[in-house]
Scaffold this motif. Structure first.
Motif, PDB file in Angstrom:
ATOM      1  N   CYS A   1      -3.746  38.282 -41.125  1.00 65.35           N
ATOM      2  CA  CYS A   1      -4.422  37.238 -40.334  1.00 65.35           C
ATOM      3  C   CYS A   1      -4.841  36.066 -41.220  1.00 65.35           C
ATOM      4  O   CYS A   1      -4.643  34.900 -40.861  1.00 65.35           O
ATOM      5  CB  CYS A   1      -5.654  37.818 -39.635  1.00 65.35           C
ATOM      6  N   TYR A   2      -5.432  36.376 -42.360  1.00 66.10           N
ATOM      7  CA  TYR A   2      -5.873  35.320 -43.268  1.00 66.10           C
ATOM      8  C   TYR A   2      -4.676  34.479 -43.731  1.00 66.10           C
ATOM      9  O   TYR A   2      -4.752  33.250 -43.792  1.00 66.10           O
ATOM     10  CB  TYR A   2      -6.579  35.924 -44.487  1.00 66.10           C
ATOM     11  N   ASN A   3      -3.574  35.148 -44.059  1.00 64.38           N
ATOM     12  CA  ASN A   3      -2.403  34.414 -44.536  1.00 64.38           C
ATOM     13  C   ASN A   3      -1.764  33.570 -43.435  1.00 64.38           C
ATOM     14  O   ASN A   3      -1.284  32.468 -43.693  1.00 64.38           O
ATOM     15  CB  ASN A   3      -1.383  35.390 -45.130  1.00 64.38           C
ATOM     16  N   GLN A   4      -1.791  34.074 -42.210  1.00 63.66           N
ATOM     17  CA  GLN A   4      -1.298  33.260 -41.091  1.00 63.66           C
ATOM     18  C   GLN A   4      -2.167  32.016 -40.913  1.00 63.66           C
ATOM     19  O   GLN A   4      -1.665  30.921 -40.653  1.00 63.66           O
ATOM     20  CB  GLN A   4      -1.311  34.085 -39.806  1.00 63.66           C
ATOM     21  N   ALA A   5      -3.481  32.206 -41.042  1.00 65.29           N
ATOM     22  CA  ALA A   5      -4.400  31.072 -40.907  1.00 65.29           C
ATOM     23  C   ALA A   5      -4.140  30.037 -42.003  1.00 65.29           C
ATOM     24  O   ALA A   5      -4.140  28.824 -41.742  1.00 65.29           O
ATOM     25  CB  ALA A   5      -5.847  31.553 -40.966  1.00 65.29           C
ATOM     26  N   LEU A   6      -3.878  30.518 -43.230  1.00 62.34           N
ATOM     27  CA  LEU A   6      -3.586  29.595 -44.330  1.00 62.34           C
ATOM     28  C   LEU A   6      -2.362  28.742 -44.027  1.00 62.34           C
ATOM     29  O   LEU A   6      -2.304  27.568 -44.392  1.00 62.34           O
ATOM     30  CB  LEU A   6      -3.348  30.375 -45.630  1.00 62.34           C
ATOM     31  N   GLY A   7      -1.386  29.343 -43.361  1.00 63.10           N
ATOM     32  CA  GLY A   7      -0.164  28.623 -43.029  1.00 63.10           C
ATOM     33  C   GLY A   7      -0.383  27.474 -42.060  1.00 63.10           C
ATOM     34  O   GLY A   7       0.477  26.604 -41.910  1.00 63.10           O
ATOM     35  N   ARG A   8      -1.541  27.470 -41.397  1.00 60.89           N
ATOM     36  CA  ARG A   8      -1.838  26.414 -40.418  1.00 60.89           C
ATOM     37  C   ARG A   8      -2.723  25.310 -41.015  1.00 60.89           C
ATOM     38  O   ARG A   8      -3.054  24.347 -40.341  1.00 60.89           O
ATOM     39  CB  ARG A   8      -2.557  26.991 -39.196  1.00 60.89           C
ATOM     40  N   LEU A   9      -3.135  25.475 -42.292  1.00 59.88           N
ATOM     41  CA  LEU A   9      -4.108  24.548 -42.890  1.00 59.88           C
ATOM     42  C   LEU A   9      -3.494  23.747 -44.020  1.00 59.88           C
ATOM     43  O   LEU A   9      -2.574  24.202 -44.700  1.00 59.88           O
ATOM     44  CB  LEU A   9      -5.321  25.334 -43.413  1.00 59.88           C
ATOM     45  N   SER A  10      -4.031  22.557 -44.251  1.00 67.00           N
ATOM     46  CA  SER A  10      -3.546  21.701 -45.339  1.00 67.00           C
ATOM     47  C   SER A  10      -4.072  22.207 -46.678  1.00 67.00           C
ATOM     48  O   SER A  10      -5.069  22.937 -46.746  1.00 67.00           O
ATOM     49  CB  SER A  10      -4.008  20.253 -45.119  1.00 67.00           C
ATOM     50  N   GLU A  11      -3.402  21.794 -47.741  1.00 68.11           N
ATOM     51  CA  GLU A  11      -3.740  22.265 -49.089  1.00 68.11           C
ATOM     52  C   GLU A  11      -5.148  21.879 -49.523  1.00 68.11           C
ATOM     53  O   GLU A  11      -5.769  22.572 -50.307  1.00 68.11           O
ATOM     54  CB  GLU A  11      -2.726  21.705 -50.098  1.00 68.11           C
ATOM     55  N   ASP A  12      -5.650  20.741 -49.017  1.00 67.63           N
ATOM     56  CA  ASP A  12      -6.962  20.265 -49.462  1.00 67.63           C
ATOM     57  C   ASP A  12      -8.061  20.583 -48.456  1.00 67.63           C
ATOM     58  O   ASP A  12      -9.141  19.999 -48.482  1.00 67.63           O
ATOM     59  CB  ASP A  12      -6.924  18.756 -49.737  1.00 67.63           C
ATOM     60  N   SER A  13      -7.806  21.544 -47.574  1.00 66.71           N
ATOM     61  CA  SER A  13      -8.797  21.907 -46.559  1.00 66.71           C
ATOM     62  C   SER A  13      -9.900  22.772 -47.154  1.00 66.71           C
ATOM     63  O   SER A  13      -9.642  23.708 -47.919  1.00 66.71           O
ATOM     64  CB  SER A  13      -8.099  22.669 -45.420  1.00 66.71           C
ATOM     65  N   ALA A  14     -11.154  22.463 -46.788  1.00 67.31           N
ATOM     66  CA  ALA A  14     -12.289  23.272 -47.246  1.00 67.31           C
ATOM     67  C   ALA A  14     -12.186  24.684 -46.684  1.00 67.31           C
ATOM     68  O   ALA A  14     -12.518  25.664 -47.356  1.00 67.31           O
ATOM     69  CB  ALA A  14     -13.603  22.630 -46.802  1.00 67.31           C
ATOM     70  N   MET A  15     -11.707  24.788 -45.446  1.00 65.56           N
ATOM     71  CA  MET A  15     -11.567  26.109 -44.830  1.00 65.56           C
ATOM     72  C   MET A  15     -10.522  26.940 -45.577  1.00 65.56           C
ATOM     73  O   MET A  15     -10.678  28.153 -45.744  1.00 65.56           O
ATOM     74  CB  MET A  15     -11.183  25.988 -43.358  1.00 65.56           C
ATOM     75  N   ARG A  16      -9.469  26.283 -46.043  1.00 65.16           N
ATOM     76  CA  ARG A  16      -8.443  26.988 -46.811  1.00 65.16           C
ATOM     77  C   ARG A  16      -9.062  27.626 -48.060  1.00 65.16           C
ATOM     78  O   ARG A  16      -8.801  28.787 -48.373  1.00 65.16           O
ATOM     79  CB  ARG A  16      -7.319  26.035 -47.206  1.00 65.16           C
ATOM     80  N   ALA A  17      -9.907  26.852 -48.747  1.00 68.33           N
ATOM     81  CA  ALA A  17     -10.568  27.368 -49.944  1.00 68.33           C
ATOM     82  C   ALA A  17     -11.449  28.568 -49.598  1.00 68.33           C
ATOM     83  O   ALA A  17     -11.487  29.559 -50.331  1.00 68.33           O
ATOM     84  CB  ALA A  17     -11.408  26.261 -50.597  1.00 68.33           C
ATOM     85  N   ALA A  18     -12.156  28.492 -48.460  1.00 65.85           N
ATOM     86  CA  ALA A  18     -13.032  29.590 -48.048  1.00 65.85           C
ATOM     87  C   ALA A  18     -12.221  30.842 -47.708  1.00 65.85           C
ATOM     88  O   ALA A  18     -12.613  31.963 -48.053  1.00 65.85           O
ATOM     89  CB  ALA A  18     -13.872  29.161 -46.853  1.00 65.85           C
TER      90      ALA A  18
END
Length: 309
Positions: A115-132
Motif C-alpha cells: 500500500c505504501y509503495n502504491q501511494a508513493l507511485g502517485r506522489l511527486s519526488e518533492d512531496s512532503a507526504m512522500r517523505a513521511a
C-alpha cells in the motif's frame, strides 16, 4: 484468514467486490455500477470491520476505496485510502503479535508495504507526504531504498535522531554523539530553540550520557560539549537559577543527571548505580538512553575491578 466475523459483513464485502469488478470491466462507465457509491460503501464497511476488531478486512475495504477512486481519477482520495489500508494492515499485524499468532507471520506487513509503495507511485519526488511515507516504510523495512527530494529542518532533525538511535543500538557511540551534536548546533545557528524545546531536551540527555560514557578528553571536546558538561558538573550550575535548567526538563531529572555526572567524575560506583536506577524511572528517558546508562555503569564497574585486580 480469521473466521470470527459477522457473516453479513463478509457478504457485504463480497457483494461490493463483485460490483467493483463489473465497474472495471464496463466499457462505458456510465452503464456500470456507480463507482462513487461503491467507494462510499467500501469506506462504511471498513468502519464496520474496525468495530468488529477485524482490521485485516478493513484494510481490504480501503484497498477497494483506493481502486474506485483511482478509476474515477481522484488521486488525492486514492492515496488517502492506500494509507488507511496500510495502517489497517499494520493494526492487524500488531493484533497478531499481541495474540501470539504465528500463522502467516509477515503477511500483513507485506500488505502495508504494498500500500505504501502504491501511494508513493502517485506522489511527486518533492512531496512532503512522500517523505513521511518513506519514513513509515523504513520502520517496517529499514534497508528500503526509497528516496525523496523533499527536505526541511524538521525532517532533517528526525533523520538525524533516527540515525543516532541506530548508531547507539549498534554500539557506535561516537557517531551517535556527532549526529546529536549536529542537531543542537543547527538549531542554535538558526536561533529557533523555542520551536524545538522537546528535541533539545531529548538530545541533551543523550549527549550528556554519551559524553560520560566516552570520557572525551577536553582537547577533543567541542564548545557545545564543554558547555553541556559544565551545566551538569560545575559547582556554579545551581538549580536555584532557572537559566541553568533546560526549558521543559523535570527538575528532579535534572538533579539526578547532575548527580550522575559528578559521580562519574569521582568514579563513585555506588553513586553511579543509584543515579542510574533513579534516572531510568523517568518517562522522559528513552530506551536507547537506558541502554547507554547501562553501558556507563558497566564501564565504571569494569574499570574499578581492573584497579582492584
Amino acid at each position: 484468514m480469521s473466521t470470527n466475523f459477522p457473516d453479513d459483513l463478509l457478504q457485504q464485502y463480497k457483494s461490493l467486490s463483485t460490483k467493483l469488478k463489473k465497474a472495471e470491466k464496463a466499457v462505458f462507465k456510465r452503464f456500470g455500477p456507480n463507482l462513487l457509491e461503491v467507494s462510499e460503501e467500501f469506506s462504511s464497511l471498513a468502519g464496520s470491520f474496525n468495530k468488529a476488531f477485524l482490521p485485516e478486512y478493513a484494510a481490504l475495504c480501503w484497498l477497494g476505496v483506493a481502486k474506485c477512486e483511482g478509476l474515477i481519477g481522484n488521486g488525492v482520495t486514492e492515496v488517502d485510502a492506500l494509507l488507511r489500508s496500510a495502517k489497517a494492515f499494520l493494526a492487524a499485524h500488531d493484533q497478531q503479535q499481541r495474540l501470539h499468532v504465528l500463522t502467516n507471520a509477515g503477511e500483513h506487513l507485506e500488505g502495508a508495504l504494498r500500500c505504501y509503495n502504491q501511494a508513493l507511485g502517485r506522489l511527486s519526488e518533492d512531496s512532503a507526504m512522500r517523505a513521511a511515507i518513506i519514513r513509515e516504510i523504513k520502520k517496517i523495512k529499514p534497508n528500503a531504498e526509497n528516496t525523496s527530494n523533499f527536505n526541511s529542518p524538521s525532517h532533517r532533525i528526525y533523520d538525524l535522531e533516527m540515525s543516532a538511535k541506530e548508531s547507539i543500538q549498534s554500539g557506535d557511540f561516537v557517531a551517535a554523539l556527532e549526529k546529536l551534536t549536529e542537531i543542537c548546533d543547527d538549531v542554535g545557528e538558526r536561533r529557533v530553540e523555542a520551536f524545538y524545546g522537546s528535541v533539545l531536551n531529548r538530545t541533551e540527555i543523550s549527549r550528556l550520557l554519551l559524553l560520560l560514557l566516552l570520557e572525551v578528553p577536553p582537547a577533543r571536546q567541542s564548545p557545545s560539549h564543554i558547555k553541556l558538561l559544565e551545566r551538569y558538573t560545575s559547582l556554579e550550575s545551581s538549580c536555584s537559577d532557572p537559566a541553568n535548567i533546560p526549558i521543559g526538563m523535570d527538575l528532579e531529572l535534572f538533579l539526578q543527571l547532575q548527580g550522575l555526572a559528578v559521580a562519574c567524575q569521582m568514579k563513585d560506583i555506588d553513586a553511579i548505580r543509584a543515579s542510574r536506577n533513579a534516572i531510568i524511572d523517568f518517562r522522559a528517558v528513552a530506551p536507547e538512553q537506558h541502554f547507554v546508562l547501562g553501558r556507563i555503569l558497566r564501564k565504571f564497574e569494569d574499570s574499578a575491578n581492573v584497579c582492584k585486580g
